[in-house]
Design a protein around this motif. Structure first.
Motif, mmCIF file in Angstrom:
data_model
loop_
_atom_site.group_PDB
_atom_site.id
_atom_site.type_symbol
_atom_site.label_atom_id
_atom_site.label_comp_id
_atom_site.label_asym_id
_atom_site.label_seq_id
_atom_site.Cartn_x
_atom_site.Cartn_y
_atom_site.Cartn_z
ATOM 1 N N ASP A 211 33.198 43.430 56.638
ATOM 2 C CA ASP A 211 33.071 44.232 55.418
ATOM 3 C C ASP A 211 32.786 43.321 54.235
ATOM 4 O O ASP A 211 33.138 42.136 54.240
ATOM 5 N N ALA A 212 32.181 43.894 53.204
ATOM 6 C CA ALA A 212 31.998 43.210 51.919
ATOM 7 C C ALA A 212 32.451 44.167 50.826
ATOM 8 O O ALA A 212 32.090 45.348 50.836
ATOM 9 N N THR A 213 33.273 43.672 49.886
ATOM 10 C CA THR A 213 33.810 44.506 48.814
ATOM 11 C C THR A 213 33.251 44.038 47.476
ATOM 12 O O THR A 213 33.414 42.867 47.101
ATOM 13 N N PHE A 214 32.577 44.956 46.764
ATOM 14 C CA PHE A 214 31.934 44.648 45.484
ATOM 15 C C PHE A 214 32.661 45.407 44.373
ATOM 16 O O PHE A 214 32.861 46.628 44.474
ATOM 17 N N PHE A 215 33.036 44.708 43.311
ATOM 18 C CA PHE A 215 33.894 45.257 42.264
ATOM 19 C C PHE A 215 33.126 45.506 40.970
ATOM 20 O O PHE A 215 32.258 44.725 40.588
ATOM 21 N N SER A 216 33.487 46.589 40.297
ATOM 22 C CA SER A 216 33.050 46.763 38.912
ATOM 23 C C SER A 216 34.007 45.972 38.013
ATOM 24 O O SER A 216 35.020 45.435 38.473
ATOM 25 N N ASN A 217 33.693 45.894 36.714
ATOM 26 C CA ASN A 217 34.547 45.162 35.774
ATOM 27 C C ASN A 217 35.677 46.042 35.253
ATOM 28 O O ASN A 217 35.532 47.260 35.123
ATOM 29 N N ASN A 218 36.786 45.422 34.933
ATOM 30 C CA ASN A 218 37.849 46.058 34.159
ATOM 31 C C ASN A 218 37.653 45.609 32.711
ATOM 32 O O ASN A 218 37.919 44.455 32.375
ATOM 33 N N ASN A 219 37.183 46.518 31.872
ATOM 34 C CA ASN A 219 36.857 46.160 30.486
ATOM 35 C C ASN A 219 38.024 46.359 29.522
ATOM 36 O O ASN A 219 37.839 46.276 28.302
ATOM 37 N N ASN A 220 39.204 46.624 30.071
ATOM 38 C CA ASN A 220 40.393 46.771 29.222
ATOM 39 C C ASN A 220 41.550 46.001 29.848
ATOM 40 O O ASN A 220 42.654 46.508 30.004
ATOM 41 N N TYR A 221 41.264 44.766 30.205
ATOM 42 C CA TYR A 221 42.254 43.918 30.868
ATOM 43 C C TYR A 221 43.085 43.181 29.824
ATOM 44 O O TYR A 221 42.540 42.466 28.974
ATOM 45 N N MET A 222 44.386 43.379 29.843
ATOM 46 C CA MET A 222 45.315 42.696 28.946
ATOM 47 C C MET A 222 44.851 42.786 27.493
ATOM 48 O O MET A 222 44.657 41.780 26.815
ATOM 49 N N GLY A 223 44.619 44.012 27.033
ATOM 50 C CA GLY A 223 44.314 44.228 25.624
ATOM 51 C C GLY A 223 42.863 44.088 25.254
ATOM 52 O O GLY A 223 42.542 43.509 24.203
ATOM 53 N N GLY A 224 41.948 44.591 26.086
ATOM 54 C CA GLY A 224 40.541 44.615 25.717
ATOM 55 C C GLY A 224 39.698 43.504 26.273
ATOM 56 O O GLY A 224 38.506 43.416 25.941
ATOM 57 N N ASN A 225 40.243 42.625 27.104
ATOM 58 C CA ASN A 225 39.441 41.593 27.743
ATOM 59 C C ASN A 225 38.681 42.182 28.933
ATOM 60 O O ASN A 225 38.976 43.280 29.406
ATOM 61 N N THR A 226 37.699 41.426 29.429
ATOM 62 C CA THR A 226 36.905 41.858 30.573
ATOM 63 C C THR A 226 37.247 41.018 31.790
ATOM 64 O O THR A 226 37.074 39.797 31.788
ATOM 65 N N LEU A 227 37.759 41.684 32.815
ATOM 66 C CA LEU A 227 38.063 41.034 34.101
ATOM 67 C C LEU A 227 36.936 41.350 35.075
ATOM 68 O O LEU A 227 36.607 42.512 35.296
ATOM 69 N N SER A 228 36.339 40.307 35.629
ATOM 70 C CA SER A 228 35.301 40.483 36.639
ATOM 71 C C SER A 228 35.711 39.741 37.910
ATOM 72 O O SER A 228 36.557 38.843 37.870
ATOM 73 N N GLN A 229 35.094 40.117 39.016
ATOM 74 C CA GLN A 229 35.465 39.487 40.286
ATOM 75 C C GLN A 229 34.269 39.464 41.221
ATOM 76 O O GLN A 229 33.529 40.450 41.350
ATOM 77 N N LYS A 230 34.080 38.321 41.877
ATOM 78 C CA LYS A 230 33.015 38.200 42.863
ATOM 79 C C LYS A 230 33.423 38.910 44.151
ATOM 80 O O LYS A 230 34.596 39.189 44.371
ATOM 81 N N PRO A 231 32.466 39.212 45.016
ATOM 82 C CA PRO A 231 32.783 39.973 46.229
ATOM 83 C C PRO A 231 33.758 39.248 47.156
ATOM 84 O O PRO A 231 33.866 38.022 47.151
ATOM 85 N N ILE A 232 34.467 40.048 47.931
ATOM 86 C CA ILE A 232 35.313 39.557 49.008
ATOM 87 C C ILE A 232 34.639 39.912 50.326
ATOM 88 O O ILE A 232 34.192 41.046 50.522
ATOM 89 N N TYR A 233 34.569 38.951 51.232
ATOM 90 C CA TYR A 233 33.984 39.157 52.555
ATOM 91 C C TYR A 233 35.082 39.012 53.600
ATOM 92 O O TYR A 233 35.919 38.108 53.509
ATOM 93 N N SER A 234 35.080 39.908 54.572
ATOM 94 C CA SER A 234 36.142 39.874 55.571
ATOM 95 C C SER A 234 35.583 40.146 56.965
ATOM 96 O O SER A 234 34.586 40.868 57.128
ATOM 97 N N THR A 235 36.244 39.574 57.957
ATOM 98 C CA THR A 235 35.954 39.822 59.368
ATOM 99 C C THR A 235 37.267 40.114 60.071
ATOM 100 O O THR A 235 38.252 39.396 59.869
ATOM 101 N N THR A 236 37.293 41.176 60.870
ATOM 102 C CA THR A 236 38.511 41.615 61.533
ATOM 103 C C THR A 236 38.265 41.790 63.023
ATOM 104 O O THR A 236 37.228 42.321 63.429
ATOM 105 N N GLY A 237 39.231 41.348 63.837
ATOM 106 C CA GLY A 237 39.155 41.526 65.279
ATOM 107 C C GLY A 237 40.416 42.189 65.806
ATOM 108 O O GLY A 237 41.516 41.971 65.276
ATOM 109 N N HIS A 238 40.271 43.026 66.835
ATOM 110 C CA HIS A 238 41.398 43.715 67.454
ATOM 111 C C HIS A 238 41.262 43.657 68.970
ATOM 112 O O HIS A 238 40.157 43.798 69.502
ATOM 113 N N VAL A 239 42.388 43.475 69.637
ATOM 114 C CA VAL A 239 42.469 43.634 71.086
ATOM 115 C C VAL A 239 43.489 44.732 71.336
ATOM 116 O O VAL A 239 44.662 44.596 70.990
ATOM 117 N N ILE A 240 43.036 45.843 71.930
ATOM 118 C CA ILE A 240 43.844 47.051 72.061
ATOM 119 C C ILE A 240 44.045 47.373 73.539
ATOM 120 O O ILE A 240 43.101 47.268 74.341
#
Length: 294
Positions: A183-212
């Protein structure tokens, strides 16, 4: 499609993304890519607790799943509405202060469809279905409706959204299932972070395995592993951390009570983290099934 309950919406991602329980679509859940009869519905309730050295998150979630026909393959619509309480300690300058928050967190909507190997079947047709290789895709979206206060260090809502596409496969070998998903997770900005600051974040990439492994009683047990990387964040364009990575190990046990009800236990542990933000998570969930053939 999964005969499962998505209940925690993995608080692991909450811990991973700066201790925000609403930003939590990264899953260590097995059976995302499996098959089920068309028209089946699932409703579930779950309780999960996640802990780090600084924070404790308790979450309760209501989930709904519906299996439908998508161009001849089975597909699933899923929505999760969580409520969370989180408390711990944080630094304010040179002081350590107690922080806490609670309320409804951001709901997550997910649509997953199998692309190969999981035909859309009625309940009667499904009785003779035997899995081989399944390939599927999913798309999750977080809606920023959770409770958020910009003057608080800790919140249960994110005040931003994300979109998460993913691909996966499941191979059956007798009573065993071997699953791999990315999976890849893409984020929008939080434009009201800690009193009006802009928090941005680069994507997170993940790989998951299961043995069932499936027992003759239709109970099943899974061992799970997930690897995450990325997720650098910035405030007003200034980076505040480096690229991160994390290895998570877990296990899930599902036990049917009768034809319509099941109970599930799950747990996971952070085995490696850079920076060091290891956590422990455990929970229990109940699921009720209804629809054709139940």
């Amino acid at each position: 499609m999964p005969l499962k309950l998505t209940i925690c919406f993995s608080a692991c991602c909450w811990l991973w993304l700066g201790f925000n329980p609403s930003v939590s679509a990264q899953e260590i859940e097995p059976r995302t890519y499996s098959n089920a009869p068309i028209g089946i519905n699932f409703i579930g309730l779950g309780i999960t607790q996640a802990q780090t050295s600084n924070y404790t998150l308790n979450s309760q979630a209501l989930s709904y799943n519906h299996i439908f026909d998508f161009f001849g393959q089975s597909a699933k619509f899923n929505v999760v509405t969580p409520y969370a309480e989180v408390h711990g300690t944080a630094k304010s300058g040179n002081q350590v202060v107690n922080v806490a928050a609670q309320g409804f967190t951001d709901p997550v909507i997910r649509v997953a469809t199998n692309l190969y190997g999981a035909p859309a079947l009625t309940a009667e047709e499904f009785k003779t279905y035997v899995q081989d290789l399944i390939i599927g895709a999913n798309l999750a979206v977080l809606i920023p409706w959770g409770e958020y206060h910009s003057n608080q260090v800790l919140n249960v809502g994110a005040n931003r959204s994300f979109i998460q596409p993913g691909l996966g496969a499941s191979q059956a070998v007798g009573p065993w299932r071997f699953e791999l998903a990315s999976d890849a997770t893409f984020f929008s900005n939080n434009n009201n972070y800690m009193g009006g600051n802009t928090l941005s974040q680069k994507p997170i990439y993940s790989t998951t395995g299961h043995v069932i492994y499936y027992f003759p009683s239709s109970a099943w047990i899974s061992t799970d592993v997930t690897y995450y990387s990325g997720g650098q964040s910035a405030v007003n364009g200034t980076m505040r951390n480096h690229s991160q990575e994390n290895w998570l190990m877990g296990a899930t046990l599902s036990i049917p009570i009768n034809k319509r009800n099941a109970i599930k236990f799950h747990g996971s542990e952070g085995t490696y983290s850079n920076p060091h933000k290891n956590y422990t998570l455990y929970g229990i969930g109940w699921q009720y099934r209804w629809g054709p053939g139940t």
